[in-house]
Structures are given as structure tokens and as C-alpha cells.
Design a protein around this motif. Structure first.
Motif, PDB file in Angstrom:
ATOM      1  N   VAL A  55       7.491   9.499 105.973  1.00 47.69           N
ATOM      2  CA  VAL A  55       8.270   9.087 107.150  1.00 47.69           C
ATOM      3  C   VAL A  55       8.340  10.216 108.177  1.00 47.69           C
ATOM      4  N   LEU A  56       8.302   9.836 109.452  1.00 47.38           N
ATOM      5  CA  LEU A  56       8.434  10.815 110.524  1.00 47.38           C
ATOM      6  C   LEU A  56       9.892  11.261 110.619  1.00 47.38           C
ATOM      7  N   GLY A  57      10.070  12.499 111.075  1.00 45.99           N
ATOM      8  CA  GLY A  57      11.432  12.995 111.237  1.00 45.99           C
ATOM      9  C   GLY A  57      11.427  14.412 111.745  1.00 45.99           C
ATOM     10  N   TYR A  58      12.617  14.985 111.823  1.00 46.26           N
ATOM     11  CA  TYR A  58      12.776  16.375 112.285  1.00 46.26           C
ATOM     12  C   TYR A  58      13.270  17.243 111.137  1.00 46.26           C
ATOM     13  N   ASP A  59      13.146  18.548 111.310  1.00 45.05           N
ATOM     14  CA  ASP A  59      13.773  19.466 110.347  1.00 45.05           C
ATOM     15  C   ASP A  59      15.249  19.625 110.658  1.00 45.05           C
ATOM     16  N   LYS A  60      15.585  19.737 111.959  1.00 45.26           N
ATOM     17  CA  LYS A  60      16.948  20.136 112.335  1.00 45.26           C
ATOM     18  C   LYS A  60      17.834  18.961 112.719  1.00 45.26           C
ATOM     19  N   LEU A  61      19.082  19.042 112.298  1.00 48.50           N
ATOM     20  CA  LEU A  61      20.070  18.035 112.687  1.00 48.50           C
ATOM     21  C   LEU A  61      20.190  17.950 114.211  1.00 48.50           C
TER      22      LEU A  61
END
Ligand code: GLA
Length: 353
Positions: A55-61
């Protein structure tokens, strides 16, 4: 299956936000944060037993807080678009956030993807599950009624991610909840999904106008690039000279599922022949939005510094049809005061034999 909890970060407003890791005995691992109910990572095996984050996403909140593609998030109070950002209910007109031109998209300026949910690890059917709870106040985004929402994520031993949605309101309102995960079965950093295959169990779709608002018609997919009744590669017709696809620069439409709410029948299936990964989708909802990440252009820098380009993933957002609040012939998304909204969607993972 076990669930562990760790600190993720403080939200911009200073609330503690956590990440929950759901892991089964097969090694399949799902990470979910209680910010937006976002699935931040989903590690599933390929045919050789190699795990990849699909799944695509980011590391940081802070990226999830600031940015707009809705990676992995719970979407509400009303998933997808409402034309002219307004609707009528019981003779009253409700004006909603106009967060996409004149229209309303995915809950407004601060949808359910941008709020901190209360999280609890609970026991469901003898196994642990992650329960996320949020109260959307009367008037939030323009919608009537205090809405108490509960989203429960569980991971089965046979590699199914089960999402149960529940809501109840103290006034008549409209509700349409979904999950906006961007799947790439070859791995989130592997490039585009055009050679992966897709089946959607739907004989009809709901065409849209130039602003992506449904016209209200249900049109046969047969003989058009919208036909996914038989498995075909996503790339096969994605650049077809077909008005609907030109309008949305790729697939970004709602299909009218033949399953008609039957959770036991397959609604959709994705296959990546190279890795052998397979994803099956089951749902109690009447529709599914196929979105082929047409708006990604490399400016979103994802996990591990990977830029995500157009068609880097696909979303299969199970839902009531877009703008159903203004279309009398679409299944109704109205939730009466005190009535229970209960829906389930399952993303089940397997490998080709
Ligand atoms: C849905 C919509 C798309 C787009 C994405 C988020 O899939 O239908 O048009 O807004 O969400 O970028």
C-alpha cells in the motif's frame, strides 16, 4: 493474530497518535494509525513467500496531516462526491464544504481521514481486533446529526483484512464510509499497476460529467473500456478514446456491483502475475469506486523517499454511489435517527498456485 501498539507521533494539535500492528501466524502484517484510521503498511507474501508492502503511504504523521491523496484512510462522513455540495433531507437543505470546486469530496475540508480516533484493542470472535471510534458533531462538514462512528479492523489467519463500519446518529443524516487504500500488489515502490489484472463483478457503471458528478444513469459496461467482468489488465483500455475515461484521465468511476450487498460473492479481484499476489474484495455495499491514481504525478514522496507517479496504485473504494443523496434512483445513503449503519468490506490476500 496479535496486535501491538506503539507511539507514532504527536499530531499538529498535540494529541498523541499511535500505530497498531496486526500480525497473523502467516506473517502478514497490517499497520494502522488512529490518525484517520489510516492503513500505513500492509505486508503480504508473494508466491515464493517474500513479503512486500503493497500500500502507498508516508513515513511521517505530518505528511498524512498535510497532504491530500487520502492514502489508506477511512473516508467519511460521505465518501466521494456530492454535486453542488448540497442536498435536501426532510425538506431542509444542507450546505456542505465545497472542497473540490463547487462540489463536496470525501467529507469536506476535515474529513474522517484528518481526525484522531479513539483506539482500543478488543476481542471479536475470539481474536483481537482494532476498534476506532469517532464522534462527528452535528454540523461538521455541513452534515446534520451527531454521528457516532466505529470502524473495526481485524486480520484473519487466512490473510483477510476485514473492515467493519458502524454508525448511529441522533438526527436523520446521510452516511457513506469507505477505506481509501492505494494497492499495488507488486509493492508500493514498484512502479505502475498497468500490467496487473482486474475483475469487477459489475454489468453497469455510473457515468459522470466533466466534474466527476454522476449523471444519474446506470450504463452497461459491455463493449466499453469499463468492462471488467472478465479479468483484463488495467492498462488494456485505460487510454481508450472514450469520453468517460478522458473526463477522468483514467479510471475514476463507480461500478454497480452485481453482488448487491452479498458479502459471500466476490465483488472484485486483482492479480499481479509476476509476484503471484492476488487480492479479492468482498463487500455489503452496492458500489465500488475504481480509482487508478490518476492525480499522482511524482510530487508525492512516499515511504522510504519513493516518489509516486500516475497509476502507481489502484483504489477499490466500496461505497454507496457518489452523489446518491441527490439521485433518487440510486440506493439511499440516508441513515434515520437511531438506525444502525452496518457495513463490512473484506480485502483478502492469496497467491497464484
Ligand atoms: C476518489 C475520487 C478521486 C480522487 C481520489 C483521491 O477515488 O473519486 O477522484 O479524489 O479519491 O485523490
Amino acid at each position: 493474530m496479535s496486535i501491538t501498539k506503539r507511539f507514532y507521533d504527536n499530531s499538529a494539535a498535540g494529541t498523541l497518535v499511535h500505530i497498531f500492528t496486526l500480525k497473523n501466524s502467516k506473517g502478514t502484517t497490517v499497520k494502522i494509525t488512529n490518525f484517520g484510521g489510516i492503513v500505513t503498511s500492509l505486508m503480504v507474501p508473494d508466491k515464493n513467500g517474500n513479503f512486500e508492502d503493497i500500500v502507498l503511504g508516508y513515513d511521517k504523521l505530518s505528511d498524512y496531516e498535510k497532504k491530500g491523496p487520502y492514502f489508506g484512510a477511512v473516508i467519511g462522513r460521505y465518501a466521494n462526491r456530492i454535486g453542488n455540495a448540497c442536498f435536501e433531507l426532510n425538506g431542509a437543505e444542507y450546505r456542505l464544504d465545497k472542497n473540490e470546486g463547487e462540489n463536496h469530496l470525501h467529507g469536506g475540508f476535515i474529513g474522517f481521514d484528518k481526525v484522531v480516533w479513539n483506539a482500543e484493542i478488543v476481542t471479536r470472535n475470539g481474536a483481537e481486533a482494532l476498534e476506532l471510534v469517532y464522534r462527528s458533531k452535528d454540523g461538521e462538514g455541513g452534515f446534520p446529526g451527531n454521528l457516532d462512528v466505529k470502524v473495526t479492523y481485524s486480520l484473519t489467519e487466512d490473510n483477510a483484512l476485514v473492515i467493519d463500519y458502524y454508525a448511529v446518529s441522533d438526527k436523520d443524516t446521510v452516511v457513506n464510509l469507505t477505506n481509501h487504500s492505494y494497492f499495488n500488489l507488486a509493492g508500493h515502490a514498484s512502479g505502475n499497476i498497468l500490467s496487473q489484472k482486474l475483475m469487477i463483478n459489475a454489468d453497469k457503471f455510473t457515468p459522470v460529467d466533466k466534474a466527476s458528478i454522476p449523471t444519474g444513469e446506470l450504463v452497461d459496461v459491455k463493449g466499453t473500456p469499463m468492462d471488467f467482468t472478465k479479468m483484463k489488465t488495467i492498462g488494456q483500455d485505460i487510454n481508450a478514446d472514450f469520453e468517460q475515461i478522458i473526463f477522468t484521465k483514467g479510471y475514476d468511476h463507480n461500478w454497480v456491483l452485481n453482488t448487491n450487498g452479498n458479502l459471500k460473492e466476490k465483488a472484485a479481484e486483482v492479480i499481479d502475475e509476476k509476484s503471484g499476489r492476488v487480492m479479492e474484495v468482498y463487500t455489503t455495499k452496492p458500489g465500488v469506486q475504481l480509482y487508478t491514481a490518476n492525480f499522482l504525478d511524482g510530487s508525492e514522496i512516499g515511504k522510504g523517499g519513493v516518489p509516486y507517479y500516475k497509476n502507481a496504485a489502484l483504489c477499490l473504494e466500496t461505497q454507496y454511489f457518489p452523489d446518491s443523496v441527490n439521485k433518487k434512483n440510486f440506493p439511499s445513503a440516508v441513515l434515520k435517527a437511531g438506525e444502525k449503519y452496518n457495513h463490512t468490506t473484506i480485502y483478502k490476500f492469496a497467491v497464484l498456485k
